[in-house]
Design a protein around this motif. Sequence first.
Motif, short mmCIF file in Angstrom:
data_model
loop_
_atom_site.label_atom_id
_atom_site.label_comp_id
_atom_site.label_asym_id
_atom_site.label_seq_id
_atom_site.Cartn_x
_atom_site.Cartn_y
_atom_site.Cartn_z
N PRO A 239 -5.05 4.61 -15.43
CA PRO A 239 -5.13 4.83 -13.99
C PRO A 239 -3.82 4.58 -13.26
CG PRO A 239 -6.16 2.77 -14.59
CD PRO A 239 -5.66 3.37 -15.86
N VAL A 240 -3.69 5.27 -12.15
CA VAL A 240 -2.58 5.03 -11.22
C VAL A 240 -3.16 4.37 -9.97
CG1 VAL A 240 -0.90 6.16 -9.71
CG2 VAL A 240 -1.19 6.94 -12.07
N LEU A 241 -2.45 3.38 -9.46
CA LEU A 241 -2.86 2.70 -8.23
C LEU A 241 -1.82 3.00 -7.15
CD1 LEU A 241 -5.03 0.43 -7.40
CD2 LEU A 241 -3.05 -1.09 -7.45
N THR A 242 -2.29 3.54 -6.03
CA THR A 242 -1.40 3.74 -4.88
C THR A 242 -1.63 2.60 -3.89
OG1 THR A 242 -1.34 6.14 -5.16
CG2 THR A 242 -0.81 5.28 -2.98
N ILE A 243 -0.55 1.95 -3.50
CA ILE A 243 -0.64 0.79 -2.62
C ILE A 243 -1.14 1.23 -1.24
CG2 ILE A 243 0.66 -1.09 -1.56
CD1 ILE A 243 0.37 -1.30 -4.62
N ALA A 244 -2.21 0.60 -0.77
CA ALA A 244 -2.85 1.07 0.48
C ALA A 244 -3.36 -0.12 1.29
CB ALA A 244 -3.99 2.03 0.15
N PRO A 245 -2.47 -0.93 1.85
CA PRO A 245 -2.92 -2.03 2.71
C PRO A 245 -3.46 -1.51 4.03
CG PRO A 245 -0.54 -1.85 2.82
CD PRO A 245 -1.01 -0.83 1.80
N ARG A 246 -4.29 -2.32 4.68
CA ARG A 246 -4.80 -1.97 6.01
C ARG A 246 -3.79 -2.52 7.01
NH1 ARG A 246 -11.13 -3.36 5.16
NH2 ARG A 246 -11.12 -3.09 7.40
N PHE A 247 -2.86 -1.67 7.43
CA PHE A 247 -1.65 -2.13 8.13
C PHE A 247 -1.96 -3.08 9.28
CE2 PHE A 247 1.70 -1.89 11.30
CZ PHE A 247 2.85 -2.01 10.55
N ALA A 248 -2.84 -2.67 10.19
CA ALA A 248 -3.04 -3.45 11.42
C ALA A 248 -3.56 -4.85 11.12
CB ALA A 248 -4.00 -2.71 12.34
N ASP A 264 8.83 -19.16 10.11
CA ASP A 264 7.84 -18.09 9.97
C ASP A 264 8.08 -17.02 11.02
OD1 ASP A 264 6.67 -19.47 7.91
OD2 ASP A 264 5.15 -20.42 9.20
N LEU A 265 7.98 -15.76 10.62
CA LEU A 265 8.01 -14.67 11.60
C LEU A 265 6.64 -14.55 12.26
CD1 LEU A 265 9.98 -11.97 9.56
CD2 LEU A 265 10.77 -13.18 11.59
N PRO A 266 6.58 -14.18 13.54
CA PRO A 266 5.29 -14.03 14.21
C PRO A 266 4.41 -13.03 13.46
CG PRO A 266 7.10 -13.88 15.78
CD PRO A 266 7.72 -13.87 14.42
N ALA A 267 3.11 -13.34 13.40
CA ALA A 267 2.18 -12.49 12.66
C ALA A 267 2.08 -11.12 13.32
CB ALA A 267 0.81 -13.15 12.60
N GLN A 268 2.13 -10.06 12.52
CA GLN A 268 1.87 -8.69 12.98
C GLN A 268 1.53 -7.84 11.77
OE1 GLN A 268 5.30 -6.07 14.06
NE2 GLN A 268 6.51 -7.95 14.04
N GLY A 269 0.97 -6.66 12.01
CA GLY A 269 0.61 -5.77 10.91
C GLY A 269 1.82 -5.48 10.03
N SER A 270 1.58 -5.35 8.71
CA SER A 270 2.69 -5.12 7.79
C SER A 270 2.25 -4.17 6.67
CB SER A 270 3.18 -6.44 7.19
OG SER A 270 2.33 -6.86 6.15
N ASN A 271 3.26 -3.62 5.98
CA ASN A 271 2.98 -2.74 4.83
C ASN A 271 3.06 -3.49 3.50
OD1 ASN A 271 5.74 -2.93 3.99
ND2 ASN A 271 6.31 -1.32 5.46
N VAL A 272 3.11 -4.82 3.55
CA VAL A 272 3.42 -5.65 2.39
C VAL A 272 2.17 -5.97 1.55
CG1 VAL A 272 4.15 -7.96 1.69
CG2 VAL A 272 5.40 -6.72 3.47
N ILE A 273 2.27 -5.75 0.25
CA ILE A 273 1.31 -6.34 -0.69
C ILE A 273 2.12 -7.22 -1.64
CG2 ILE A 273 -0.25 -5.86 -2.61
CD1 ILE A 273 -1.40 -5.18 0.13
#
Length: 447
Positions: A239-248, A264-273
């Motif tokens: 299988p292939v896994l495409t990274i798909a976080p829930r940004f908001a 710490d940076l202030p919390a906000q939506g990110s593309n990071v896994i």
Amino acid sequence: MPAALLGTAVALAAAVSGAQPAIAEPSSAPQTADKPECSIGLSCRFIPAAYAQTDPSKPAAYGNYHKADRPRDGDDIRYIVIHDTEERYDRAIARFQDPHARVSTHYLIRSSDGEITQLVHTKDIAHQAGNYWFNMHSIGIEHEGVLADGAHWYTEAMYQSSARLVRYLAARYHIPLDREHILGHEEIPGTTPAGVAAMHYDPGPYWDWAHYFDLLGAPLRGASSDGVALLAAHFADPPVLTIAPRFAKNAEPLRSCTTQGCTDLPAQGSNVIYLRTEPRADAPLVGDPALHPDGSPGTTWVADWSARAVAGQSFVVAARRGKWTAIWFGGRLAWLESRAGAPGYGPLVTPRPGRSAIPVYGTAYPEADAYPATVPVTTVVPLQYTIPAGQLYFGVEPHRSDYYYAEFDGGTMPGYHTLVLGDRRFVEISFNHRHAFVDAADVVIVR
Ligand SMILES: [Zn+2]
């Protein structure tokens, strides 16, 4: 961001510490008769980047781009590279007009309203990706902003303007609207082992790739701007896994660090896994030999891309354990929570049978024999990674090796612009946080 702007870890620390450049008064940059290459309806203007020698005694000393004739000269445009400036719009324009900067971009977009300034014609090679092979084959788009501030700079007006520009460029140059060809600067590999650690990490964790691809009309697999992530209901084998976080909702911890310490940076939506060494939430983050040569784990410092997979990237699944999935990442196993991914598809690349491990490269230049006597040989150097037997990586594209040689030409196009084509072939892969190349003779493509 400009390639010369943040070349060292110290500079990276300064850039992410909140030490923003002083805000300059708007410059009255000269307008020219050049028409911008833009889609109809966008606010675009053309202000040329510098093209001038900085030392008349050294032919190679000039900025800020190479003249070329892409794609008619055989040097085709395959990628669009997304950047942020780390400085104000007008200061960035001024920098690109100074030939000593030796950096440029094709386009720059203003945060407040999405205004576009084109600085280099798309037929020319802007010095923007920090890797000349990718410069040869890409168009660079800078976005006014400071990546550690994220959404403060990455406005809806900017996203919409940028996406319309990318749709226009992709249609004109037949660039696929996928995450393998619409790349972040942070996904470009270094060209040498020493260069890997200095490679930039923009546009960074707060660029909303899912929303951007919605605007491009090419939604990412398993993700959408309203925060819906699909569970992996069915996987092919392997299988292939495409990274798909829930940004908001994906406010992953990130820190700004200087020699004085980290905050710490202030919390906000990110593309990071984040990727871990074992399938548990308190396991260490995976390290990277370029950023952590002592073998220590990765960190949540915003500049530390060791353990970060990003929305839209694809990797091959190696194992599963409960709610955790292991992928092959940078030559090792890396674990993430399964809900962070969606099923993907594509060709898989693995070391040829009989090879215990194969080298990994950051460029796809020709073999030495292919260069004519008039062109200096640029060598392909193995990076500090290898791929052991049995590991699989998502295949992006096969490439015939090539190198575009240019010298300063005073504004005309004489014969010393040469495209060197080699017999050596490479396969580009999604390797770790960044793309990489393997020699086609070292691998087999599984499907
Ligand atoms: Zn950049």
